[in-house]
Design a protein around this motif. Structure first.
Motif, mmCIF file in Angstrom:
data_model
loop_
_atom_site.group_PDB
_atom_site.id
_atom_site.type_symbol
_atom_site.label_atom_id
_atom_site.label_comp_id
_atom_site.label_asym_id
_atom_site.label_seq_id
_atom_site.Cartn_x
_atom_site.Cartn_y
_atom_site.Cartn_z
ATOM 1 N N GLU A 15 0.605 -1.595 0.014
ATOM 2 C CA GLU A 15 -0.279 -0.242 0.268
ATOM 3 C C GLU A 15 0.613 1.641 0.355
ATOM 4 O OE1 GLU A 15 -4.183 -0.172 1.838
ATOM 5 O OE2 GLU A 15 -2.426 -1.248 3.645
ATOM 6 N N GLU A 16 1.998 1.566 1.001
ATOM 7 C CA GLU A 16 2.727 2.588 0.850
ATOM 8 C C GLU A 16 3.337 3.151 -0.330
ATOM 9 O OE1 GLU A 16 2.978 4.476 3.737
ATOM 10 O OE2 GLU A 16 1.370 3.230 4.430
ATOM 11 N N PHE A 19 1.083 3.719 -3.371
ATOM 12 C CA PHE A 19 1.583 5.614 -2.705
ATOM 13 C C PHE A 19 2.354 6.463 -3.642
ATOM 14 C CE2 PHE A 19 2.034 9.509 0.458
ATOM 15 C CZ PHE A 19 0.600 10.100 0.008
ATOM 16 N N LEU A 37 -5.114 -5.113 5.496
ATOM 17 C CA LEU A 37 -5.242 -3.658 4.984
ATOM 18 C C LEU A 37 -5.219 -2.389 5.917
ATOM 19 C CD1 LEU A 37 -7.698 -4.380 1.735
ATOM 20 C CD2 LEU A 37 -5.279 -3.915 1.018
ATOM 21 N N GLN A 38 -4.608 -1.012 5.016
ATOM 22 C CA GLN A 38 -4.828 -0.059 6.067
ATOM 23 C C GLN A 38 -6.012 1.008 5.144
ATOM 24 O OE1 GLN A 38 -1.269 1.861 6.999
ATOM 25 N NE2 GLN A 38 -0.371 0.989 5.123
ATOM 26 N N ASP A 39 -6.371 0.881 4.201
ATOM 27 C CA ASP A 39 -7.352 0.976 3.401
ATOM 28 C C ASP A 39 -8.451 0.388 2.849
ATOM 29 O OD1 ASP A 39 -9.041 2.937 2.140
ATOM 30 O OD2 ASP A 39 -7.424 3.780 0.587
ATOM 31 N N ARG A 40 -9.346 -0.200 3.715
ATOM 32 C CA ARG A 40 -10.567 -1.077 3.137
ATOM 33 C C ARG A 40 -11.949 -0.343 2.048
ATOM 34 N NH1 ARG A 40 -10.115 -5.255 8.611
ATOM 35 N NH2 ARG A 40 -9.054 -5.604 8.826
ATOM 36 N N SER A 41 -11.323 0.103 1.430
ATOM 37 C CA SER A 41 -12.578 1.165 0.836
ATOM 38 C C SER A 41 -12.559 0.400 -0.554
ATOM 39 C CB SER A 41 -12.112 2.791 0.519
ATOM 40 O OG SER A 41 -10.671 2.749 -0.173
ATOM 41 N N ARG A 42 -11.188 -0.626 -0.617
ATOM 42 C CA ARG A 42 -11.984 -1.000 -2.492
ATOM 43 C C ARG A 42 -11.730 -2.654 -2.162
ATOM 44 N NH1 ARG A 42 -13.134 2.538 -6.562
ATOM 45 N NH2 ARG A 42 -11.980 4.171 -6.008
#
Length: 215
Positions: A15-16, A19, A37-42
């Motif tokens: 993820e990093e 980004f 995941l840090q970002d679970r929006s997807r």
């Protein structure tokens, strides 16, 4: 980019890097286990996943066997391996082939005239010397050091902080334990450990060394 399999702790580094490279995640596919995941929006479950054939994916498991299994599942769905994901902090030579589906993590340094196969993981701050040849589905742990003219066979795993001295060959599906210092060739399927590294098992099979957390 579709992240395929997201339960390994490695996913946060992926993820990093995405980004820092300004690459968007179109879907993060959960196969089994707890997503990290840090970002679970997807985030989507495999059962609910649908993407156009030809969409690029990255299999995110640390263990070679698990990463191969994820890649096979993704290919069966009509996805294709994404171009290599290379962290911008990595130092790479001008002439280096890095295969599709591979991930070069932050702080990696690779010498000249090397070849990195498909679906290879080179983890944080690893150092690879000149003329290295890394076959498909290899995992190289954080802080590992491979000297010049090293050959690593398909599916092999090099543990964190291990050191491989020049001109050594690591066989297919071999496991080099964390912190090992390898001065001689390692046979295919073998497990070696220690300083200097010695043979622990000629055919270790499934080991805690090549399993993701939570598997």
């Amino acid at each position: 980019m579709i992240l395929f399999g997201v339960r390994s702790p490695l996913i946060v580094d992926v993820e990093e890097t995405l980004f820092r490279c300004h690459i968007a995640v179109t879907a993060a596919v959960s196969i089994s286990g707890v997503p990290r995941l840090q970002d679970r929006s997807r985030l989507v479950d495999l059962a609910a996943f649908g993407a156009p054939a030809g969409s690029p994916f990255l299999a995110t498991a640390f263990a070679p066997r698990r990463r191969r299994a994820l890649a096979e599942q993704a290919l069966a769905l009509g996805l294709v391996p994404a171009p290599a994901l290379i962290d911008p902090t990595a130092v790479l030579p001008r002439h280096l082939r890095v295969g599709a589906g591979s991930f070069i993590n932050a702080g990696v340094v690779i010498g000249a005239a090397g070849l990195i196969g498909d679906h290879v993981l080179v983890n944080r701050a690893a150092s690879l010397g000149h003329h290295v040849l890394i076959a498909d589905f290899v995992s190289i742990g954080p802080g590992a050091t491979l000297a010049g003219n090293i050959r690593v066979g398909e599916g092999a795993m090099i543990g964190a902080g291990a050191t491989i001295l020049p001109n050594v060959r690591i066989g297919e599906n071999a496991l080099v334990s964390a912190g090992a210092v390898v001065r001689k060739h390692v046979p295919a399927g073998a497990l070696v450990a220690g300083h200097p590294a010695t043979l622990v098992s000629a055919a270790p099979g499934r080991s805690s060394l090549d399993m993701d957390d939570g598997e």
